[in-house]
Every structure is written in C-alpha cells, then in structure tokens.
Design a protein around this motif. Structure first.
Motif, PDB file in Angstrom:
ATOM      1  N   PHE A  90     -35.628  25.745  -2.632  1.00  0.00           N
ATOM      2  CA  PHE A  90     -34.194  25.826  -2.908  1.00  0.00           C
ATOM      3  C   PHE A  90     -33.438  24.779  -2.096  1.00  0.00           C
ATOM      4  CE2 PHE A  90     -29.904  27.522  -2.162  1.00  0.00           C
ATOM      5  CZ  PHE A  90     -29.499  27.704  -3.472  1.00  0.00           C
ATOM      6  N   MET A  91     -32.454  24.151  -2.744  1.00  0.00           N
ATOM      7  CA  MET A  91     -31.633  23.149  -2.079  1.00  0.00           C
ATOM      8  C   MET A  91     -30.171  23.444  -2.388  1.00  0.00           C
ATOM      9  SD  MET A  91     -31.671  18.959  -2.454  1.00  0.00           S
ATOM     10  CE  MET A  91     -33.330  18.793  -1.783  1.00  0.00           C
ATOM     11  N   PRO A  92     -29.359  23.798  -1.384  1.00  0.00           N
ATOM     12  CA  PRO A  92     -27.944  24.095  -1.634  1.00  0.00           C
ATOM     13  C   PRO A  92     -27.177  22.869  -2.088  1.00  0.00           C
ATOM     14  CG  PRO A  92     -28.387  23.989   0.716  1.00  0.00           C
ATOM     15  CD  PRO A  92     -29.712  23.927   0.036  1.00  0.00           C
ATOM     16  N   SER A  93     -25.998  23.092  -2.624  1.00  0.00           N
ATOM     17  CA  SER A  93     -25.213  22.018  -3.241  1.00  0.00           C
ATOM     18  C   SER A  93     -24.916  20.876  -2.281  1.00  0.00           C
ATOM     19  CB  SER A  93     -23.903  22.585  -3.790  1.00  0.00           C
ATOM     20  OG  SER A  93     -23.135  23.175  -2.758  1.00  0.00           O
ATOM     21  N   SER A  94     -24.568  21.185  -1.037  1.00  0.00           N
ATOM     22  CA  SER A  94     -24.226  20.124  -0.082  1.00  0.00           C
ATOM     23  C   SER A  94     -25.425  19.223   0.195  1.00  0.00           C
ATOM     24  CB  SER A  94     -23.721  20.737   1.229  1.00  0.00           C
ATOM     25  OG  SER A  94     -24.695  21.615   1.786  1.00  0.00           O
ATOM     26  N   GLN A  95     -26.590  19.814   0.359  1.00  0.00           N
ATOM     27  CA  GLN A  95     -27.811  19.042   0.599  1.00  0.00           C
ATOM     28  C   GLN A  95     -28.207  18.254  -0.643  1.00  0.00           C
ATOM     29  OE1 GLN A  95     -31.070  21.437   2.002  1.00  0.00           O
ATOM     30  NE2 GLN A  95     -32.543  19.756   1.916  1.00  0.00           N
ATOM     31  N   LEU A  96     -28.024  18.867  -1.819  1.00  0.00           N
ATOM     32  CA  LEU A  96     -28.350  18.196  -3.074  1.00  0.00           C
ATOM     33  C   LEU A  96     -27.495  16.943  -3.261  1.00  0.00           C
ATOM     34  CD1 LEU A  96     -29.707  18.053  -5.865  1.00  0.00           C
ATOM     35  CD2 LEU A  96     -27.967  19.656  -6.696  1.00  0.00           C
ATOM     36  N   ALA A  97     -26.213  17.030  -2.941  1.00  0.00           N
ATOM     37  CA  ALA A  97     -25.318  15.888  -3.087  1.00  0.00           C
ATOM     38  C   ALA A  97     -25.754  14.723  -2.202  1.00  0.00           C
ATOM     39  CB  ALA A  97     -23.890  16.305  -2.742  1.00  0.00           C
ATOM     40  N   ILE A  98     -26.148  15.026  -0.979  1.00  0.00           N
ATOM     41  CA  ILE A  98     -26.612  13.988  -0.047  1.00  0.00           C
ATOM     42  C   ILE A  98     -27.892  13.353  -0.561  1.00  0.00           C
ATOM     43  CG2 ILE A  98     -27.526  13.580   2.271  1.00  0.00           C
ATOM     44  CD1 ILE A  98     -25.626  15.797   3.250  1.00  0.00           C
ATOM     45  N   ALA A 134     -28.659   9.331  -1.741  1.00  0.00           N
ATOM     46  CA  ALA A 134     -29.716   8.542  -1.114  1.00  0.00           C
ATOM     47  C   ALA A 134     -30.708   8.030  -2.151  1.00  0.00           C
ATOM     48  CB  ALA A 134     -30.437   9.381  -0.057  1.00  0.00           C
ATOM     49  N   TYR A 135     -31.045   8.867  -3.113  1.00  0.00           N
ATOM     50  CA  TYR A 135     -31.990   8.471  -4.161  1.00  0.00           C
ATOM     51  C   TYR A 135     -31.406   7.328  -4.990  1.00  0.00           C
ATOM     52  CZ  TYR A 135     -35.704   9.240  -7.647  1.00  0.00           C
ATOM     53  OH  TYR A 135     -36.795   9.103  -8.471  1.00  0.00           O
ATOM     54  N   SER A 136     -30.112   7.416  -5.299  1.00  0.00           N
ATOM     55  CA  SER A 136     -29.449   6.364  -6.070  1.00  0.00           C
ATOM     56  C   SER A 136     -29.467   5.041  -5.316  1.00  0.00           C
ATOM     57  CB  SER A 136     -28.006   6.769  -6.382  1.00  0.00           C
ATOM     58  OG  SER A 136     -27.965   7.877  -7.239  1.00  0.00           O
TER      59      SER A 136
END
Length: 325
Positions: free
Chosen positions: A296-304, A308-310
């Motif tokens: 599981f990855m919360p929204s704040s971590q997902l946004a970061i 980075a991936y982009s």
C-alpha cells in the motif's frame, strides 16, 4: 441561568458539506466506476476485476469495471478528466499513462498534475521480455542467435502501446545484442498476447502480470525481467541487468487516481477500502500469483513517486532522441 450556545450558520453549513462528502461513496450506495485504459482480458483489466470484487463490500456500493482501451490508456485518462469529481469515478493505471504519455505525446488531452489527484498505490510490477512458443529460444542469448540466423539480424518485438517504456526497451535491447529490432505497438497487451500465442510475432515486451500465466503453461517463454532483482514468481529468469542491460531497475507501480476536485472524504474512503482489500490474504495471493508485489502507498507518497519516475524517464526519452508526437 444557562447560556445557550449559538451555532454560527456558516459552521453548520460547512459541517453539512463535510458530512455529505463523507457519505458520497458509502451511504448513498451509488455505483463506483473503475476506468481501465486497456482491453478486457489484459493484465490491468484482470487486476481491476480482482479488486472490484472486494471493493464493493468495503464501499457498500456496486463497483463497475469500465474498459476504455486505446492509445496506451490515453482515452481512459481523458474520460477521467471530464468525469464528475463526486467520488464515484476512479482510474486504475500504472506509470505509463500518468508519467510517460505526457512526455511522448504533445497533446495527450490531460495534465496529471492539474486534472487528477492521486488516491493510493497498491502494487509494483516489472516488465519482461518474452518469446513466443514458435521460436526455439529459451534464453535471451538464444533469441539473439535465432534472430541473426533466421532473420539476418532483423526482428519485430510487440509492445502494448506506442511510445511506451517497452518500445524504448526494444531499441536498447537491440543495440545491446547487435540486432535490428523494430517495435510493433498494439492497443494493449491482450491483442499482443493473441499474436504471440498464434506465432504471428516472435517476441514481445509486457508486464509480468500480462505474461505470467502463458509463461507457466509454456505457451510463451519469459527470458528476461526488468527490476533490481529476479521475480519470486519466476526465479529462474534473469534480470536485464544480469544480461548487461543496466539502468532499468526502477519498477512501475499500479495506483488509483480520481478527477481533480474530488472531496477528500471520498478519496480517504476509497483509499481506506483499498488498504483493507489488499490486506486480505486471498487478494494478496491472487495478486502475487499475477506477478505483483503488493504494498500500500498513500496518496502523498504516490505523488512523490510519480514525479520522480517522470523525471527519470524524461532523461531516458530525451537521450534516446525521441520527439514527442
């Protein structure tokens, strides 16, 4: 004498709005749509249906999987953009649509940073290189030797979408093994797999969830995986790094997104339901057997993570000389 506490009208109104937002998904029981940007029968579609089956119980509402295939998830993303931000529409996607498409398409029809809001991530996966059953190759080296022998060094490799990570990998792998490989883009992994199973195309690059069942049954053979380590679902298959192709250790991530403006209460409700669903042993087992690493990855971590991936792929794409189309 007792003083009566006065409730200011604006506070009462705000409280009503918050309560209404919190009930958007649960109390009203309105159907929830999960948009899928790829055809039915593919890996993303299968994952969405596993989750939808359990999410309906946690959300107390019907959960419908709606396929909008085309352009590597672009059509589904455009549909998400124009959906009402009322907590009833979510988009399941991996990094291609959210992070890669905006880098390779001049006018994708959406801007993830403004049109979407990250809800939560739930699993990572890796892409893999596979050969069809009609080829004699059982390893990447044997595939390279076969292409040089049977095709004079020229070969075609299927990819699930144009200007995708798999398409860029075709060029990298070709240069590494001194092959003239050309990518053949499909409208999703399902039609690509059909052609591989029918020996219409000798090789393809797709996600492990797309390939794993046919690999297990010997209908295709996965000969290399991306990522920093071998996959538990296929421990005998080497990584590209082991074969001398480094720089592709960062793995994609599956996540849910919603239209910008969706009430936080609705986002939180869906996120909490998703966390409960992927914690269920039977769901974790099903997703794991599909080649996913569940986390599981919360929204704040997902946004970061998405930013980075982009940034990582922006450099890779620029260095490749690819021009947005």
């Amino acid at each position: 004498m007792f003083r009566t506490k006065t409730i200011r009208p604006w506070r009462a109104f705000a409280a009503l709005l918050m309560a209404a937002a919190a009930l958007t998904v649960h109390a009203e029981g309105r159907p929830v749509r999960i948009l899928v940007g790829f055809p039915a029968g593919g890996g993303t579609d299968a994952i969405a249906r596993v989750l939808a089956e359990k999410l309906k119980d946690e959300l107390g509402a019907p959960v419908i999987v709606e396929n909008k295939p085309g352009a590597g998830g672009q059509l589904a993303a455009q549909a998400l953009k124009v959906s009402a931000p009322d907590g009833t529409t979510f988009f399941i996607s991996h990094d291609h649509t959210i992070s890669i498409l905006p880098l390779v398409v001049k006018q994708p029809g959406f801007d993830p940073s403004h049109d979407f809001v990250p809800v939560a991530g739930f699993a990572s996966f890796v892409n893999a290189f596979a050969v069809s059953g009609g080829t004699p190759a059982k390893s990447m080296a044997e595939y390279a030797a076969w292409v040089k022998s049977a095709g004079a060094g020229k070969g075609t490799v299927g990819v699930p979408a144009p200007a995708s990570v798999p398409e860029f990998l075709v060029g990298v792998i070709g240069r590494k093994f001194q092959l003239d490989l050309v990518a053949a883009p499909y409208r999703g992994s399902a039609p690509m797999m059909q052609d591989m199973l029918g020996n219409q195309i000798a090789a393809g690059i797709g996600s492990v969830p797309d390939l794993i069942e046919n690999h297990r049954h010997g209908k295709v053979r996965v000969v290399a995986v991306l990522g920093g380590a071998r996959q538990a679902a296929m421990p005998d298959v080497p990584t590209l790094a082991e074969l001398g192709v480094a720089g592709f250790e960062d793995v994609p991530y599956y996540a849910f997104f919603a239209p910008a403006g969706t009430p936080k209460a609705s986002l939180d409700a869906f996120s909490a339901a998703l966390a409960k669903v992927i914690a269920k042993p039977d769901v974790r087992e099903r997703l794991s057997t599909m080649g996913l690493t569940v986390e599981f990855m919360p929204s704040s971590q997902l946004a970061i993570r998405e930013r980075a991936y982009s940034q990582t792929w922006a450099k890779i794409i620029k260095d490749s000389g690819f021009q947005p189309q």
